[in-house]
Design a protein around this motif. Sequence first.
Motif: not given
Length: 85
Positions: A28, A70, A72
Amino acid sequence: FVENIQIAPNPASDMVFLKANFKTAKDVGVEVLDISGKTLLRTDWQNAIQGNDYQLDLSKVAAGVYLIRLTSDSESATKRIVIRK
């Protein structure tokens, strides 16, 4: 994605902890942005998985309202955090 990450404490003074609730490990990207969107800090959280918390040092960040972005894979989420000194 965002429902699987908690940020505590909020408000914070110098350290915040990111807690993951993923069943499989993810890498992440973590960014701290000011309210205008300027990146103040960028780091990587390797192997984010349930039980692998990440400590984020915000001691050099002034008091105020910030965003933590964040990312990812192809997913992205932004959470608001308040820093009090």
